[in-house]
Design a protein around this motif. Structure first.
Motif, PDB file in Angstrom:
ATOM      1  N   GLY A  78      -5.965 -11.213   1.381  1.00  0.00           N
ATOM      2  CA  GLY A  78      -5.485 -10.173   2.370  1.00  0.00           C
ATOM      3  C   GLY A  78      -5.210  -8.816   1.532  1.00  0.00           C
ATOM      4  N   VAL A  79      -5.069  -7.606   2.165  1.00  0.00           N
ATOM      5  CA  VAL A  79      -4.170  -6.224   0.845  1.00  0.00           C
ATOM      6  C   VAL A  79      -2.900  -6.166   1.779  1.00  0.00           C
ATOM      7  CG1 VAL A  79      -4.594  -3.577   0.807  1.00  0.00           C
ATOM      8  CG2 VAL A  79      -6.802  -5.803   0.691  1.00  0.00           C
ATOM      9  N   CYS A  80      -2.308  -6.029   1.265  1.00  0.00           N
ATOM     10  CA  CYS A  80      -0.207  -6.130   2.034  1.00  0.00           C
ATOM     11  C   CYS A  80      -0.029  -4.694   1.163  1.00  0.00           C
ATOM     12  CB  CYS A  80      -0.099  -7.490   1.497  1.00  0.00           C
ATOM     13  SG  CYS A  80       2.047  -6.858   1.949  1.00  0.00           S
ATOM     14  N   HIS A  81       0.671  -4.251   1.538  1.00  0.00           N
ATOM     15  CA  HIS A  81       1.525  -2.810   1.533  1.00  0.00           C
ATOM     16  C   HIS A  81       2.171  -3.095   0.297  1.00  0.00           C
ATOM     17  CE1 HIS A  81       0.488   0.197   4.807  1.00  0.00           C
ATOM     18  NE2 HIS A  81       1.092  -1.127   5.588  1.00  0.00           N
ATOM     19  N   LEU A 108       4.102  -1.729  14.008  1.00  0.00           N
ATOM     20  CA  LEU A 108       3.173  -2.722  14.794  1.00  0.00           C
ATOM     21  C   LEU A 108       1.956  -2.548  13.182  1.00  0.00           C
ATOM     22  CD1 LEU A 108       2.943  -2.137  18.127  1.00  0.00           C
ATOM     23  CD2 LEU A 108       4.599  -3.818  17.157  1.00  0.00           C
ATOM     24  N   GLY A 109       2.285  -2.953  11.613  1.00  0.00           N
ATOM     25  CA  GLY A 109       1.189  -3.229  11.356  1.00  0.00           C
ATOM     26  C   GLY A 109       0.785  -4.988  11.059  1.00  0.00           C
ATOM     27  N   LEU A 156      13.075  -6.461   8.049  1.00  0.00           N
ATOM     28  CA  LEU A 156      11.788  -6.287   7.138  1.00  0.00           C
ATOM     29  C   LEU A 156      10.832  -5.753   6.120  1.00  0.00           C
ATOM     30  CD1 LEU A 156       8.841  -6.888   8.818  1.00  0.00           C
ATOM     31  CD2 LEU A 156      10.156  -9.212   9.715  1.00  0.00           C
ATOM     32  N   GLY A 157      10.946  -3.996   6.895  1.00  0.00           N
ATOM     33  CA  GLY A 157      10.554  -3.700   6.070  1.00  0.00           C
ATOM     34  C   GLY A 157      10.977  -2.598   4.763  1.00  0.00           C
ATOM     35  N   VAL A 158      10.721  -2.077   3.809  1.00  0.00           N
ATOM     36  CA  VAL A 158      10.769  -2.147   2.387  1.00  0.00           C
ATOM     37  C   VAL A 158      11.153  -0.615   2.807  1.00  0.00           C
ATOM     38  CG1 VAL A 158      10.748  -1.827  -0.078  1.00  0.00           C
ATOM     39  CG2 VAL A 158       9.581  -3.462   1.575  1.00  0.00           C
ATOM     40  N   HIS A 214      -8.145   2.584   2.231  1.00  0.00           N
ATOM     41  CA  HIS A 214      -7.940   3.811   3.358  1.00  0.00           C
ATOM     42  C   HIS A 214      -7.699   3.471   5.421  1.00  0.00           C
ATOM     43  CE1 HIS A 214     -10.393   6.570   5.609  1.00  0.00           C
ATOM     44  NE2 HIS A 214      -9.643   7.359   5.208  1.00  0.00           N
ATOM     45  N   ASP A 215      -8.589   2.522   5.361  1.00  0.00           N
ATOM     46  CA  ASP A 215      -9.109   2.176   6.488  1.00  0.00           C
ATOM     47  C   ASP A 215      -7.251   1.506   7.257  1.00  0.00           C
ATOM     48  OD1 ASP A 215     -11.282   2.919   6.757  1.00  0.00           O
ATOM     49  OD2 ASP A 215     -12.530   0.741   7.444  1.00  0.00           O
ATOM     50  N   MET A 216      -6.838   0.630   6.285  1.00  0.00           N
ATOM     51  CA  MET A 216      -5.660   0.529   6.149  1.00  0.00           C
ATOM     52  C   MET A 216      -4.988   1.267   6.407  1.00  0.00           C
ATOM     53  SD  MET A 216      -3.617  -2.322   4.034  1.00  0.00           S
ATOM     54  CE  MET A 216      -2.195  -3.462   4.384  1.00  0.00           C
ATOM     55  N   GLU A 217      -4.716   2.554   5.410  1.00  0.00           N
ATOM     56  CA  GLU A 217      -3.614   3.264   5.831  1.00  0.00           C
ATOM     57  C   GLU A 217      -3.882   4.628   6.598  1.00  0.00           C
ATOM     58  OE1 GLU A 217      -2.487   4.080   1.218  1.00  0.00           O
ATOM     59  OE2 GLU A 217      -4.251   4.798   1.267  1.00  0.00           O
ATOM     60  N   GLU A 218      -4.892   4.323   7.187  1.00  0.00           N
ATOM     61  CA  GLU A 218      -5.469   5.321   8.057  1.00  0.00           C
ATOM     62  C   GLU A 218      -5.306   4.972   9.435  1.00  0.00           C
ATOM     63  OE1 GLU A 218      -5.843   8.697   8.130  1.00  0.00           O
ATOM     64  OE2 GLU A 218      -5.360   8.142   6.260  1.00  0.00           O
TER      65      GLU A 218
END
Length: 384
Positions: A44-47, A210-211, A302-304, A370-374
């Motif tokens: 998985g790709v995480c922020h 809501l990510g 829990l957000g950074v 790109h799709d995650m960030e958008e």
């Protein structure tokens, strides 16, 4: 013994604030005594990956110097084990989570996400975990062991504490790929609700952001049967997805403006939310969240947020409300126990993680990001 050749997404020093990621060949040596050599099939790709691959050396997250290999939501198969490893054997299927020392007070008596050595073990890792191929004895090393795993490589050395054995739990390789994100983002959101929040049916839960993490919290609140579940975001598609996953109410911050507290109180019959979770790290939203949290309620972070960010809390008014301000690291869970629980919920139809994920070939990692960030994709999974 000669090292194995692997392919990895190597993160190099950013230029003009832009990530410099490229698929390259790297060499991987045999695992040390407490390590497991894993063939990665999905990650998985995480922020957190994106943040740790964007900062100049010495700024932001405390990670090894560039170049380095990131990735910390891996799934794959054990190839080899170090002489002190007892949890798994070659051929076992595994999911990968964070690393911890296993010896400090929190590891022994609390939650390993609050391990006294969490930062060096997970963010700093091993600055010489990989090498670039070549004949020169002084060729550059590549940092790894990110969160004990560096799963953005199709072959990687993993700390034993990061390994969760899945051989008896997964039905096939498709299962293993789907469950790849459970080891970080999904368990963080869900565990924050069920373990740190200890949510009950009577709770009124508000989730800001809501990510993947926030939506996992929505699903966990629904699983717990919470009477009111409020999803808060600025992206309509995420809000609609939250409704399909169990949110009873939604609030769009781009339209409500400064009226967020009033909107939450109107939904909750003026009491406020008994459990408020921030998954954004946006200080202004956190500040409002504290205000609309109910008396004796929990505000969980829990957000950074930026490293120098601070809140304004009037101590006496805060004291007399009985509110709690808490931090969440990895949802306060033990992955070896909690990941099987999430899999059971999914198979019972109560935790539809398949609605969050989209698969990309590893060669498409830039499109995945790109799709995650958008906001097009909630949780990209890279397939090797």
């Amino acid at each position: 013994m000669a090292p194995d050749l692997a392919r990895a997404i190597v993160s190099r020093h950013p230029q003009d604030g832009r990530r410099q990621w490229k698929i390259e060949d790297v060499e991987v040596h045999a695992p040390d005594a407490g390590e497991v050599l894993v063939k990665i099939i999905a990650s998985g790709v995480c922020h957190t990956d994106l943040g740790c691959g964007s900062f100049p050396d010495g700024v932001g997250f405390p990670v090894p110097p560039y170049p380095r290999v990131l990735g910390h939501e891996g799934a794959g198969y054990v190839v080899n084990v170090g002489k002190k490893v007892t949890k798994v054997k070659p051929g076992d299927s595994v999911l990968l989570s964070f690393a911890f020392c296993g010896k400090c007070h929190n590891c022994e008596h609390g939650a390993p996400g609050y391990c006294a050595q969490f930062t060096p073990l997970n963010f700093c890792g091993n600055p010489k975990a990989f090498e670039l191929p070549g004949s020169d004895k002084d060729r550059p090393a590549v940092g790894g062991s990110f969160f004990g795993q560096s799963s953005f490589s199709n072959l990687t050395r993993v700390q034993e504490t990061s390994v969760v054995r899945m051989t008896d739990l997964v039905k096939n390789e498709a299962d293993l790929k789907l469950f790849a994100p459970l080891g970080c983002g999904i368990q963080t959101g869900a565990g924050t609700v069920t373990e740190i929040g200890a949510a009950r049916a009577s709770d009124k839960v508000a989730i800001i952001g809501l990510g993947g993490v926030g939506l996992a919290a929505i699903m966990a609140a629904r699983h717990r049967g919470c009477r009111t579940i409020i999803g808060i975001d600025r992206i309509d598609a995420r809000l609609e997805l939250a409704k399909s996953l169990g949110a009873t109410h939604i609030i769009n911050t781009s339209t409500v403006g400064d009226g967020l507290e009033k909107a939450v109180r109107d939904i909750t019959e003026q009491s406020g939310s008994t459990i408020t979770i921030d998954a954004t790290g946006v200080v202004s939203l956190i500040q409002q969240g504290i205000e609309f949290t109910a008396n004796q309620g929990k505000m969980i972070l829990l957000g950074v947020a930026p490293m120098d960010a601070a809140l304004q809390v009037a101590l006496v008014p805060f004291m007399v409300t009985g509110k709690q301000l808490l931090g969440s690291m990895e949802g306060g869970v033990r992955p070896a126990d909690y990941i099987p629980r999430m899999i059971q919920w999914h198979r019972q139809g109560n935790f539809p993680i398949d609605k969050l994920v989209k698969y990309y070939k590893v060669e498409e990692f830039e499109k995945a990001i790109h799709d995650m960030e958008e906001g097009i994709t909630v949780k990209p999974i890279l397939l090797w």
